[in-house]
Write a protein that holds these residues in place. Structure first.
Motif, PDB file in Angstrom:
ATOM      1  N   SER A 105     -10.032   6.071   9.838  1.00 45.69           N
ATOM      2  CA  SER A 105      -9.885   6.670  11.164  1.00 45.69           C
ATOM      3  C   SER A 105      -8.943   5.826  12.011  1.00 45.69           C
ATOM      4  CB  SER A 105     -11.245   6.770  11.856  1.00 45.69           C
ATOM      5  OG  SER A 105     -11.804   5.474  12.035  1.00 45.69           O
ATOM      6  N   GLN A 106      -8.212   6.485  12.883  1.00 47.53           N
ATOM      7  CA  GLN A 106      -7.362   5.807  13.851  1.00 47.53           C
ATOM      8  C   GLN A 106      -7.727   6.242  15.266  1.00 47.53           C
ATOM      9  OE1 GLN A 106      -3.954   3.701  12.702  1.00 47.53           O
ATOM     10  NE2 GLN A 106      -5.977   3.267  11.873  1.00 47.53           N
ATOM     11  N   LEU A 128       0.828  -1.199   0.000  1.00 53.58           N
ATOM     12  CA  LEU A 128       0.000   0.000   0.000  1.00 53.58           C
ATOM     13  C   LEU A 128       0.868   1.257   0.000  1.00 53.58           C
ATOM     14  CD1 LEU A 128      -2.827  -0.873   2.563  1.00 53.58           C
ATOM     15  CD2 LEU A 128      -2.944  -0.903   0.063  1.00 53.58           C
ATOM     16  N   GLU A 129       0.455   2.229  -0.766  1.00 55.25           N
ATOM     17  CA  GLU A 129       1.125   3.525  -0.759  1.00 55.25           C
ATOM     18  C   GLU A 129       0.489   4.377   0.336  1.00 55.25           C
ATOM     19  OE1 GLU A 129       2.177   7.307  -3.705  1.00 55.25           O
ATOM     20  OE2 GLU A 129       0.975   5.626  -4.442  1.00 55.25           O
ATOM     21  N   ILE A 130       1.245   4.664   1.387  1.00 52.52           N
ATOM     22  CA  ILE A 130       0.743   5.442   2.510  1.00 52.52           C
ATOM     23  C   ILE A 130       0.980   6.925   2.230  1.00 52.52           C
ATOM     24  CG2 ILE A 130       0.847   5.812   5.004  1.00 52.52           C
ATOM     25  CD1 ILE A 130      -0.041   2.987   4.188  1.00 52.52           C
ATOM     26  N   LEU A 131      -0.100   7.702   2.217  1.00 51.84           N
ATOM     27  CA  LEU A 131       0.010   9.140   1.979  1.00 51.84           C
ATOM     28  C   LEU A 131       0.178   9.912   3.285  1.00 51.84           C
ATOM     29  CD1 LEU A 131      -2.842   9.492  -0.687  1.00 51.84           C
ATOM     30  CD2 LEU A 131      -0.385   9.225  -1.093  1.00 51.84           C
ATOM     31  N   LEU A 132      -0.414   9.402   4.371  1.00 49.15           N
ATOM     32  CA  LEU A 132      -0.313  10.036   5.692  1.00 49.15           C
ATOM     33  C   LEU A 132      -0.702   9.024   6.753  1.00 49.15           C
ATOM     34  CD1 LEU A 132      -1.412  13.580   6.735  1.00 49.15           C
ATOM     35  CD2 LEU A 132      -2.234  11.636   8.073  1.00 49.15           C
ATOM     36  N   HIS A 133       0.031   9.012   7.862  1.00 49.62           N
ATOM     37  CA  HIS A 133      -0.283   8.111   8.966  1.00 49.62           C
ATOM     38  C   HIS A 133       0.104   8.775  10.275  1.00 49.62           C
ATOM     39  CE1 HIS A 133       0.087   3.873  10.988  1.00 49.62           C
ATOM     40  NE2 HIS A 133      -1.046   4.490  11.278  1.00 49.62           N
ATOM     41  N   ASP A 134      -0.897   9.025  11.139  1.00 54.75           N
ATOM     42  CA  ASP A 134      -0.630   9.532  12.480  1.00 54.75           C
ATOM     43  C   ASP A 134      -1.612   8.894  13.443  1.00 54.75           C
ATOM     44  OD1 ASP A 134      -3.052  10.904  12.188  1.00 54.75           O
ATOM     45  OD2 ASP A 134      -2.097  12.843  11.795  1.00 54.75           O
ATOM     46  N   SER A 135      -1.738   9.424  14.635  1.00 55.62           N
ATOM     47  CA  SER A 135      -2.579   8.795  15.651  1.00 55.62           C
ATOM     48  C   SER A 135      -4.067   8.953  15.368  1.00 55.62           C
ATOM     49  CB  SER A 135      -2.266   9.385  17.030  1.00 55.62           C
ATOM     50  OG  SER A 135      -2.477  10.787  17.039  1.00 55.62           O
ATOM     51  N   PHE A 189      -5.381   9.428  11.811  1.00 53.84           N
ATOM     52  CA  PHE A 189      -5.757   9.044  10.452  1.00 53.84           C
ATOM     53  C   PHE A 189      -4.704   8.153   9.797  1.00 53.84           C
ATOM     54  CE2 PHE A 189      -7.507  13.318  11.146  1.00 53.84           C
ATOM     55  CZ  PHE A 189      -8.855  13.058  10.962  1.00 53.84           C
ATOM     56  N   LEU A 190      -5.182   7.312   8.895  1.00 53.21           N
ATOM     57  CA  LEU A 190      -4.329   6.593   7.959  1.00 53.21           C
ATOM     58  C   LEU A 190      -4.920   6.841   6.580  1.00 53.21           C
ATOM     59  CD1 LEU A 190      -2.101   4.554   7.179  1.00 53.21           C
ATOM     60  CD2 LEU A 190      -3.769   2.738   7.529  1.00 53.21           C
TER      61      LEU A 190
END
Length: 299
Positions: free
Chosen positions: A148-149, A86-93, A95-96
């Protein structure tokens, strides 16, 4: 009677007890949950409660053990899936955000939702909130997809969608050339569908047009249905008006613009064009220079 006890955490604060139970005891119908509440087989802080009772952090929820599914209440039974690149564009606490590949469903068995839960588990302790996709893309549609994360992330993103503070842009290849710059239709549920239409480049020999779509509403299959209705179906979308082709249609969610602050998200997110889409454009001598795609495709 044997009970299993659970402690209400911050993410469950002020939620109704029936909604918490419905989320975690899906095998029991709502009438059954109400019956067990009346019989005292489900208690809050040692007392019988009504379905509408809201909970507070630190409350003790006791559920008759025989009502629980065989797995842990906080765990989900998810079948393992083959590894995806998977190409991850943004990942934090909160959102993914991924660049969704084609031929992948968002919900259900062997879905991206299940894959994300297995491989990018949210660090959250809640009885009622389950992280998941915040909007949808069809199986063969590619591009920006947000998961959502956290509860706060889900609430703020969903509020932005509801309040039209989020712009969603797609590109696709349609048959012919769109004549109108805005499509307005009414769907089967009497809901208005509104899409802005911007032809970018017409491939004359193929009678196909690279077209940008901006959604003002987000109904199921909205772009695909409207393309068919206005006489320019997506090339290869045989479900919605196209003749049969060797490959599936090309439709890519390439940009989100936020008009309100959503936690740590930037004001704009873009997703590079997938290889098959890029190959089609370059094979047919499309020059992205000085177009909206200039930064998303390399010659």
């Amino acid at each position: 009677m044997q009970f299993t006890e659970f402690t209400i955490k911050k993410n469950d604060e002020n939620r109704r007890i029936d909604r918490i139970l419905k989320k975690n005891l899906p095998h029991i119908p709502l009438s059954g949950l109400y019956s067990n509440l009346r019989k005292g087989r489900i208690k809050l802080n040692g007392k019988k409660i009504k379905p509408s009772q809201t909970v507070k952090t630190g409350d003790k929820l006791k559920i008759a053990t025989d009502l629980l599914p065989s797995q842990n209440l906080l765990a989900e039974k998810i079948n393992p899936q083959p590894e995806l690149k998977l190409e991850i564009l943004l990942h934090d606490s909160d959102f993914l955000i991924i660049n969704k590949p084609e031929n992948k469903i968002v919900h259900g068995k062997n879905s991206l939702d299940n894959y994300i839960k297995n491989n990018f588990p949210a660090k959250i302790d809640s009885l009622s909130f389950k992280p998941g996709p915040l909007h949808r893309l069809d199986k063969n549609t590619t591009g920006i997809l947000t998961f959502s994360q956290s509860l706060k992330g889900a609430q703020t993103f969903s509020r932005a969608l509801h309040d039209n503070k989020l712009e969603r842009y797609y590109i696709g290849i349609v048959i012919g050339k769109p004549c109108k710059t805005r499509w307005e239709t009414i769907n089967a549920n009497n809901k208005k569908n509104i899409t802005d239409v911007n032809p970018i480049y017409h491939f004359e020999k193929l009678n196909l047009t690279l077209t940008e779509f901006k959604l003002h509403t987000g109904r199921k299959h909205q772009i695909r249905i409207q393309c068919q209705k206005f006489g320019t179906p997506l090339h290869g979308d045989i479900k919605f008006g196209s003749r049969k082709t060797k490959e599936n249609y090309l439709l890519h969610c390439y940009k989100l613009i936020f008009h309100t602050k959503i936690l740590s998200l930037p004001k704009k997110i873009t997703a590079p064009i997938p290889a098959r889409f890029k190959h089609f454009l370059l094979k047919n001598n499309f020059n992205p220079k000085s177009t909206i795609l200039e930064d998303l495709i390399d010659n």
